[in-house]
Design a protein around this motif. Sequence first.
Motif, mmCIF file in Angstrom:
data_model
loop_
_atom_site.group_PDB
_atom_site.id
_atom_site.type_symbol
_atom_site.label_atom_id
_atom_site.label_comp_id
_atom_site.label_asym_id
_atom_site.label_seq_id
_atom_site.Cartn_x
_atom_site.Cartn_y
_atom_site.Cartn_z
ATOM 1 N N GLY A 65 0.836 -1.020 0.034
ATOM 2 C CA GLY A 65 -0.080 0.080 0.240
ATOM 3 C C GLY A 65 1.071 0.985 -0.291
ATOM 4 N N ALA A 66 2.786 1.097 -0.048
ATOM 5 C CA ALA A 66 3.082 2.067 0.000
ATOM 6 C C ALA A 66 3.499 3.634 -1.318
ATOM 7 N N MET A 67 4.138 4.171 -1.246
ATOM 8 C CA MET A 67 3.906 4.596 -2.792
ATOM 9 C C MET A 67 5.457 4.624 -2.956
ATOM 10 N N ASN A 68 6.595 4.696 -3.954
ATOM 11 C CA ASN A 68 7.765 5.628 -4.432
ATOM 12 C C ASN A 68 7.575 6.885 -4.024
ATOM 13 N N TYR A 69 7.092 7.866 -3.155
ATOM 14 C CA TYR A 69 7.273 8.912 -2.689
ATOM 15 C C TYR A 69 6.703 8.772 -1.248
ATOM 16 N N LYS A 70 7.599 9.269 -0.798
ATOM 17 C CA LYS A 70 7.843 10.035 0.637
ATOM 18 C C LYS A 70 6.898 10.162 1.439
ATOM 19 N N TYR A 71 6.375 11.597 1.027
ATOM 20 C CA TYR A 71 5.646 12.312 1.071
ATOM 21 C C TYR A 71 4.165 12.392 0.329
ATOM 22 N N SER A 72 3.305 10.839 0.506
ATOM 23 C CA SER A 72 2.645 10.794 -1.033
ATOM 24 C C SER A 72 0.713 10.622 -0.092
ATOM 25 N N THR A 73 -0.089 10.700 -0.247
ATOM 26 C CA THR A 73 -1.909 9.590 -0.230
ATOM 27 C C THR A 73 -2.323 9.539 -1.367
ATOM 28 N N LEU A 74 -2.962 8.309 -1.476
ATOM 29 C CA LEU A 74 -4.346 8.176 -2.382
ATOM 30 C C LEU A 74 -5.068 7.205 -1.262
ATOM 31 N N THR A 75 -6.098 7.904 -2.266
ATOM 32 C CA THR A 75 -7.579 7.993 -1.793
ATOM 33 C C THR A 75 -8.992 7.687 -2.162
ATOM 34 N N PHE A 76 -9.889 6.898 -2.213
ATOM 35 C CA PHE A 76 -10.920 6.982 -3.247
ATOM 36 C C PHE A 76 -11.675 8.702 -2.963
ATOM 37 N N TYR A 77 -11.695 8.077 -4.845
ATOM 38 C CA TYR A 77 -12.229 9.917 -4.941
ATOM 39 C C TYR A 77 -13.691 9.695 -5.926
ATOM 40 N N PRO A 78 -14.842 9.593 -5.387
ATOM 41 C CA PRO A 78 -15.456 10.518 -4.034
ATOM 42 C C PRO A 78 -15.012 9.713 -2.984
ATOM 43 N N TYR A 79 -15.031 10.084 -1.572
ATOM 44 C CA TYR A 79 -15.344 9.906 -0.720
ATOM 45 C C TYR A 79 -15.931 8.182 0.059
ATOM 46 N N ARG A 80 -15.127 7.280 0.271
ATOM 47 C CA ARG A 80 -15.791 6.245 0.474
ATOM 48 C C ARG A 80 -16.217 5.651 2.039
ATOM 49 N N ASP A 81 -16.755 4.587 2.437
ATOM 50 C CA ASP A 81 -17.039 3.927 3.576
ATOM 51 C C ASP A 81 -15.522 4.137 4.770
#
Length: 178
Positions: A135-151
């Motif tokens: 679940g991590a990414m190759n950028y230290k400061y990053s976030t990936l989430t659902f759009y629009p918001y879910r659950d």
Amino acid sequence: MKILDAKEVDIKIPFDLEIFMGLAQVRGLEGRETAEMIEYWNRWRPDLKIFTLGRKRGYILVYMGRDVEDELEALWDQSPSKGFKLQALVQTMIIGVLRELLPEIKENQCAPVPKPGTVLTKSLRKIGLELYEDGAMNYKYSTLTFYPYRDGCEICYLKSSCPKINLPEMAGLFKAGE
């Protein structure tokens, strides 16, 4: 293989002193410190990247560019206390974007991480990002989430390792007052 459309988004986010102070673990800032944080905010803001992936339902990706990652790494080496505050500043930027685009995050306090499936992984790779199996990414400061918001937490890929959910189960490991 399907690839999700990626669209860069540019939004203006204000410097949220309250979020920053919470993340930086400070009760207050002197005027010069506040001015310095605002200077970094203004200088680093162009390096904050925001993408939507998919059309009506998809994902939001927010990450800080490599130049800021590298600068912040050097600042940590020079002064860990300053590095910690500036890391909190970058985190404040990311949270600001999420709160602007996903107002539900204010209430739920969580941006659930999606499972790294093939379509999502290939779609991110197309714009230069890697999503790893953990679940991590190759950028230290990053976030990936659902759009629009879910659950919220119920659908988060990291649910089994989330301290927010699992810490109560570990209550016996901590002594009162510590």
